[in-house]
Scaffold this motif. Structure first.
Motif, mmCIF file in Angstrom:
data_model
loop_
_atom_site.group_PDB
_atom_site.id
_atom_site.type_symbol
_atom_site.label_atom_id
_atom_site.label_comp_id
_atom_site.label_asym_id
_atom_site.label_seq_id
_atom_site.Cartn_x
_atom_site.Cartn_y
_atom_site.Cartn_z
ATOM 1 N N GLN A 5 -17.465 -30.793 9.935
ATOM 2 C CA GLN A 5 -16.782 -31.616 8.939
ATOM 3 C C GLN A 5 -17.041 -33.112 9.139
ATOM 4 O O GLN A 5 -17.219 -33.851 8.181
ATOM 5 N N THR A 6 -17.076 -33.546 10.392
ATOM 6 C CA THR A 6 -17.272 -34.978 10.648
ATOM 7 C C THR A 6 -18.682 -35.446 10.273
ATOM 8 O O THR A 6 -18.908 -36.634 10.074
ATOM 9 N N ARG A 7 -19.612 -34.523 10.169
ATOM 10 C CA ARG A 7 -20.994 -34.879 9.821
ATOM 11 C C ARG A 7 -21.262 -34.783 8.311
ATOM 12 O O ARG A 7 -22.309 -35.229 7.857
ATOM 13 N N LEU A 8 -20.345 -34.184 7.575
ATOM 14 C CA LEU A 8 -20.554 -33.961 6.143
ATOM 15 C C LEU A 8 -19.997 -35.111 5.320
ATOM 16 O O LEU A 8 -18.994 -35.719 5.684
ATOM 17 N N SER A 9 -20.644 -35.354 4.198
ATOM 18 C CA SER A 9 -20.118 -36.351 3.268
ATOM 19 C C SER A 9 -18.877 -35.765 2.602
ATOM 20 O O SER A 9 -18.707 -34.537 2.562
ATOM 21 N N PRO A 10 -18.003 -36.616 2.093
ATOM 22 C CA PRO A 10 -16.777 -36.098 1.429
ATOM 23 C C PRO A 10 -17.102 -35.116 0.292
ATOM 24 O O PRO A 10 -16.406 -34.118 0.118
ATOM 25 N N GLY A 11 -18.166 -35.391 -0.443
ATOM 26 C CA GLY A 11 -18.556 -34.487 -1.531
ATOM 27 C C GLY A 11 -18.948 -33.115 -1.017
ATOM 28 O O GLY A 11 -18.597 -32.085 -1.607
ATOM 29 N N ASN A 12 -19.690 -33.066 0.093
ATOM 30 C CA ASN A 12 -20.098 -31.788 0.661
ATOM 31 C C ASN A 12 -18.912 -31.042 1.278
ATOM 32 O O ASN A 12 -18.874 -29.809 1.266
ATOM 33 N N VAL A 13 -17.946 -31.784 1.830
ATOM 34 C CA VAL A 13 -16.736 -31.137 2.356
ATOM 35 C C VAL A 13 -16.013 -30.407 1.229
ATOM 36 O O VAL A 13 -15.597 -29.254 1.385
ATOM 37 N N ILE A 14 -15.918 -31.053 0.089
ATOM 38 C CA ILE A 14 -15.262 -30.429 -1.060
ATOM 39 C C ILE A 14 -16.018 -29.181 -1.503
ATOM 40 O O ILE A 14 -15.420 -28.140 -1.805
ATOM 41 N N LYS A 15 -17.353 -29.249 -1.523
ATOM 42 C CA LYS A 15 -18.161 -28.093 -1.924
ATOM 43 C C LYS A 15 -17.981 -26.921 -0.977
ATOM 44 O O LYS A 15 -17.913 -25.774 -1.381
ATOM 45 N N VAL A 16 -17.897 -27.206 0.334
ATOM 46 C CA VAL A 16 -17.725 -26.148 1.319
ATOM 47 C C VAL A 16 -16.339 -25.513 1.196
ATOM 48 O O VAL A 16 -16.184 -24.312 1.329
ATOM 49 N N LYS A 17 -15.334 -26.367 0.921
ATOM 50 C CA LYS A 17 -13.976 -25.851 0.763
ATOM 51 C C LYS A 17 -13.902 -24.970 -0.460
ATOM 52 O O LYS A 17 -13.224 -24.007 -0.551
#
Length: 132
Positions: free
Chosen positions: A120-132
């Protein structure tokens, strides 16, 4: 011992392709002729597609771009006739859908959760949302 398809003789395949192109045939006739000639009916039919004036394919082969391209069937500049078009929407849905058992979805959720916890700390906020 020779490996590969026992019916891979190019000359026989081309001879069968020419027979396929000479008149409209159903697939059973092409298979019978291929067996009689010792030629592969599958590859002879595929070779005939480029020169054929009429090509009959199942819905799934027509509506899925990758399958069309693999078969050498182009829609551009051609007339497409759909028999029993009331079934076309179901065919499109079937080609572009997948059914997963609930247990598989649970496993995937757990795997994505683990991935997110680790990266999570390495992902951009947009990618965090996509993974969630």
């Amino acid at each position: 011992k020779k490996s590969g398809c026992p019916l891979a003789d190019d000359m026989k395949r081309l001879d069968l392709r020419d027979i396929v192109l000479a008149e409209v045939q159903d697939i059973e006739d092409v298979v019978s002729q291929g067996k009689a000639m010792g030629a592969c009916p599958y590859y002879a039919s595929r070779a005939a597609v480029r020169s054929a004036e009429l090509v009959c394919v199942p819905y799934t082969s027509l509506v899925h771009r990758g399958t069309r391209e693999a078969l050498g069937v182009s829609l551009e500049g051609n007339v497409v006739v759909i028999d029993e078009a009331h079934n076309l929407i179901d065919a499109v849905n079937e080609v572009h859908s997948a059914c997963l058992p609930h247990a598989s979805i649970d496993v995937l959720k757990a795997l994505f959760g683990g991935y997110l916890a680790k990266f999570q700390t390495r992902l951009s906020p947009g990618n965090v949302i996509k993974v969630k």
